[in-house]
Design a protein around this motif. Structure first.
Motif, short mmCIF file in Angstrom:
data_model
loop_
_atom_site.label_atom_id
_atom_site.label_comp_id
_atom_site.label_asym_id
_atom_site.label_seq_id
_atom_site.Cartn_x
_atom_site.Cartn_y
_atom_site.Cartn_z
N LEU A 1 0.87 -1.15 0.00
CA LEU A 1 0.00 0.00 0.00
C LEU A 1 0.92 1.21 0.00
O LEU A 1 1.80 1.32 0.86
CB LEU A 1 -0.89 0.01 1.24
N VAL A 2 0.71 2.09 -0.95
CA VAL A 2 1.60 3.24 -1.09
C VAL A 2 0.78 4.51 -1.08
O VAL A 2 -0.08 4.70 -1.95
CB VAL A 2 2.43 3.15 -2.38
N GLU A 3 1.06 5.35 -0.11
CA GLU A 3 0.37 6.63 -0.01
C GLU A 3 1.17 7.71 -0.76
O GLU A 3 2.40 7.65 -0.83
CB GLU A 3 0.23 7.08 1.45
N SER A 4 0.45 8.68 -1.27
CA SER A 4 1.08 9.82 -1.92
C SER A 4 0.16 11.02 -1.78
O SER A 4 -1.01 10.88 -1.42
CB SER A 4 1.38 9.54 -3.39
N GLY A 5 0.70 12.19 -2.08
CA GLY A 5 -0.11 13.40 -2.07
C GLY A 5 0.08 14.29 -0.87
O GLY A 5 -0.52 15.37 -0.79
N GLY A 6 0.88 13.85 0.08
CA GLY A 6 1.13 14.69 1.24
C GLY A 6 1.99 15.89 0.88
O GLY A 6 2.50 16.00 -0.23
N GLY A 7 2.12 16.78 1.84
CA GLY A 7 2.94 17.96 1.61
C GLY A 7 2.67 19.04 2.63
O GLY A 7 2.04 18.79 3.66
N LEU A 8 3.14 20.22 2.32
CA LEU A 8 2.99 21.38 3.18
C LEU A 8 1.91 22.29 2.60
O LEU A 8 1.95 22.62 1.41
CB LEU A 8 4.31 22.14 3.28
N VAL A 9 0.97 22.67 3.43
CA VAL A 9 -0.13 23.52 2.97
C VAL A 9 -0.48 24.51 4.08
O VAL A 9 -0.28 24.23 5.26
CB VAL A 9 -1.35 22.65 2.58
N GLN A 10 -0.98 25.65 3.69
CA GLN A 10 -1.40 26.64 4.67
C GLN A 10 -2.77 26.28 5.22
O GLN A 10 -3.56 25.60 4.56
CB GLN A 10 -1.44 28.03 4.04
N ALA A 11 -3.04 26.78 6.40
CA ALA A 11 -4.34 26.55 7.02
C ALA A 11 -5.44 27.03 6.08
O ALA A 11 -5.34 28.08 5.46
CB ALA A 11 -4.42 27.29 8.35
N GLY A 12 -6.48 26.22 5.98
CA GLY A 12 -7.57 26.50 5.08
C GLY A 12 -7.40 25.87 3.71
O GLY A 12 -8.35 25.87 2.91
N GLY A 13 -6.23 25.34 3.44
CA GLY A 13 -5.95 24.74 2.14
C GLY A 13 -6.46 23.32 2.04
O GLY A 13 -7.10 22.79 2.95
N SER A 14 -6.14 22.71 0.90
CA SER A 14 -6.62 21.36 0.59
C SER A 14 -5.49 20.49 0.09
O SER A 14 -4.51 20.98 -0.49
CB SER A 14 -7.72 21.41 -0.48
N LEU A 15 -5.64 19.22 0.32
CA LEU A 15 -4.76 18.20 -0.25
C LEU A 15 -5.60 16.98 -0.57
O LEU A 15 -6.62 16.73 0.09
CB LEU A 15 -3.66 17.79 0.75
N ARG A 16 -5.16 16.23 -1.56
CA ARG A 16 -5.79 14.95 -1.83
C ARG A 16 -4.73 13.86 -1.70
O ARG A 16 -3.75 13.84 -2.45
CB ARG A 16 -6.41 14.90 -3.22
N LEU A 17 -4.96 12.97 -0.77
CA LEU A 17 -4.08 11.83 -0.59
C LEU A 17 -4.57 10.67 -1.42
O LEU A 17 -5.77 10.47 -1.59
CB LEU A 17 -4.02 11.42 0.88
N SER A 18 -3.63 9.91 -1.94
CA SER A 18 -3.94 8.71 -2.71
C SER A 18 -3.31 7.50 -2.05
O SER A 18 -2.24 7.59 -1.46
CB SER A 18 -3.42 8.85 -4.14
N CYS A 19 -3.99 6.39 -2.19
CA CYS A 19 -3.48 5.11 -1.68
C CYS A 19 -3.58 4.10 -2.81
O CYS A 19 -4.68 3.79 -3.27
CB CYS A 19 -4.29 4.67 -0.47
N ALA A 20 -2.44 3.62 -3.25
CA ALA A 20 -2.39 2.63 -4.32
C ALA A 20 -2.07 1.27 -3.72
O ALA A 20 -1.15 1.15 -2.90
CB ALA A 20 -1.33 3.02 -5.34
N SER A 21 -2.80 0.26 -4.14
CA SER A 21 -2.57 -1.08 -3.61
C SER A 21 -2.10 -2.02 -4.70
O SER A 21 -2.46 -1.87 -5.87
CB SER A 21 -3.85 -1.63 -2.96
#
Length: 125
Positions: free
Chosen positions: A4-24
């Motif tokens: 299982l491999v996660e991706s999409g993390g990072g640094l974001v300012q408060a109020g922002g958005s991120l989309r994490l992905s999980c590939a299996s």
């Protein structure tokens, strides 16, 4: 080999958005529930969200309800965690995990025998 491999993390300012992905890959079972958990420094791992194989049921921690959504594309073996309205308290390493008991929708880490390595999410104020 189960991966299982996660991706999409990072640094974001408060109020922002991120989309994490999980590939299996390498799973020996065709259907599984996927959960997202997170662990902040000095804190225990906590449940964030989960979705069943058929997506007919989802579950969210109270702290993320209304801000996070979870979805999956079974054909692509991908699960996504859309995170909106991020706050500094959302800072953590985020993990996806698979539960081969695909009708179960557990919020307990012990129910998930397969885990990814995690992706860091940092929210600055």
């Amino acid at each position: 080999q189960v991966q299982l491999v996660e991706s999409g993390g990072g640094l974001v300012q408060a109020g922002g958005s991120l989309r994490l992905s999980c590939a299996s890959s390498g799973l020996t079972f065709d259907r599984y529930t996927v959960g997202w958990f997170r662990q902040a420094p000095g804190k225990e791992r906590e449940f964030v969200a989960a979705v069943t194989w058929t997506t007919d049921r989802t579950s969210f921690a109270d702290s993320v309800k209304g801000r996070f959504t979870i979805s999956r594309d079974n054909a692509k073996k991908m699960v996504y965690l859309q995170m909106n309205g991020l706050q500094p308290e959302d800072t953590a390493v985020y993990y996806c995990a698979a539960d081969p008991l695909f009708t179960r929708l557990s919020t307990l880490a012990l129910a998930y025998p397969y885990w990814g390595q995690g992706t860091q999410v940092t929210v600055s104020s």
